[in-house]
Structures are given as C-alpha cells and as structure tokens.
Design an enzyme around this catalytic site. Sequence first.
Site: not given
Ligand code: ADP
Length: 158
Positions: A18, A42, A91, A129
């Site tokens: 993030h 959730k 990703r 996460s």
């Molecule tokens: P996660 O998928 O890790 O639970 P979130 O739901 O909080 O994270 O996602 C928020 C944004 O952060 C999304 O657009 C997700 O694609 C992006 N994101 C999460 N982890 C990464 C990463 N390792 N590289 C690039 N983008 C990421």
Amino acid sequence: MKRIALFPGSFDPITKGHESIILRALPLFEKIVIAIGVNEQKKSFFSLEKRKKWIAQVFRDCPQIEVITYEGLTVDLCKQLGVNYILRGLRTSADFEFERSIGQMNKKMLPDLETVFLLTTPEYTALNSNIVREIIRYGGDVSAFIPEGLDVSEGLKK
Ligand code: ADP
C-alpha cells in the site's frame, strides 16, 4: 479543479505494498485521501482506530495525505468529497479482473470518475494484508512487510 485521488481499502493492516502505491502516486495528485472502508459484514482483524492511527503515523510528514474512514458506497464518498479519481494497485491478473468490474460499475454510477491503476513493484506482488495477518496470528515477524517503524503488535492487546 484540484486533482484529488481517493485510495480506498481495508488496510488491515497497511503493508509496504500500500505504502509503495501511495508514495508513487504522490507526484500525480495534489492530494491523496486514504479511505478505510468499514464493512459491517466483514469483521476486521485490527480495530479501525489502530488502522487509522498507523496510516497517519506512516504519512505524518506528508501534508498531501489525509486518512479518513467511511461506510457505504465508494462512489457516494467521491461525490461527497468532490473527488474525481480513485487510485488502485494491481498485483495480478486476478486483481485486474476484480478491479475492472468495480471500476466500470463505478464509472457507470459516477461518469466523471476515473480509476487510476498503478502496477505493483515486483517485490510486492505477493504481498497482501491477508498474508500479513496470518503471520501475525501465528507469532511470525512481519517487519519486512509493513512500513518501517510500525509496531502492529500493540493492535493485538485487548
Ligand atoms: P489487501 O488486498 O492487501 O487486503 P486492500 O483491500 O486494503 O488490500 O487494498 C487496497 C488497495 O491496495 C487495492 O487497490 C490493492 O490492489 C492495493 N494493494 C494492496 N497490496 C498491494 C501490493 N502489494 N502491491 C500493490 N497494490 C497493493
């Protein structure tokens, strides 16, 4: 009109993935609003207060970044804040398929809204996460996966 982006997510907890997307997007926008979505269906691992506090701590020296929490539709929040861009990270191809339908639906609901995607850097492709939570749950060391200086163990205290 100001170029403001909304970066929505659960950030449960914030990871280096993030952080990297946010820092790389900073030159593109005048302001980035990190919006932690609250979903009644959730249950989160860490409390909303902790997640918000950690993000604020990571970006304490970035006046361009604001952290908020929200419930409901992301497009409604964009309307309310007058934000025209949603920032997302990609990703994998699975991320792309998921993001494409959400992005297209959001655009249908709010035609002025554009979703801007940044590709993950290779070292963070496998980072999410969910994996970080699993490592924490079983007492592993997550310091390589979360922003420098964060101590998420405080979030485990009752
Ligand atoms: P996660 O998928 O890790 O639970 P979130 O739901 O909080 O994270 O996602 C928020 C944004 O952060 C999304 O657009 C997700 O694609 C992006 N994101 C999460 N982890 C990464 C990463 N390792 N590289 C690039 N983008 C990421």
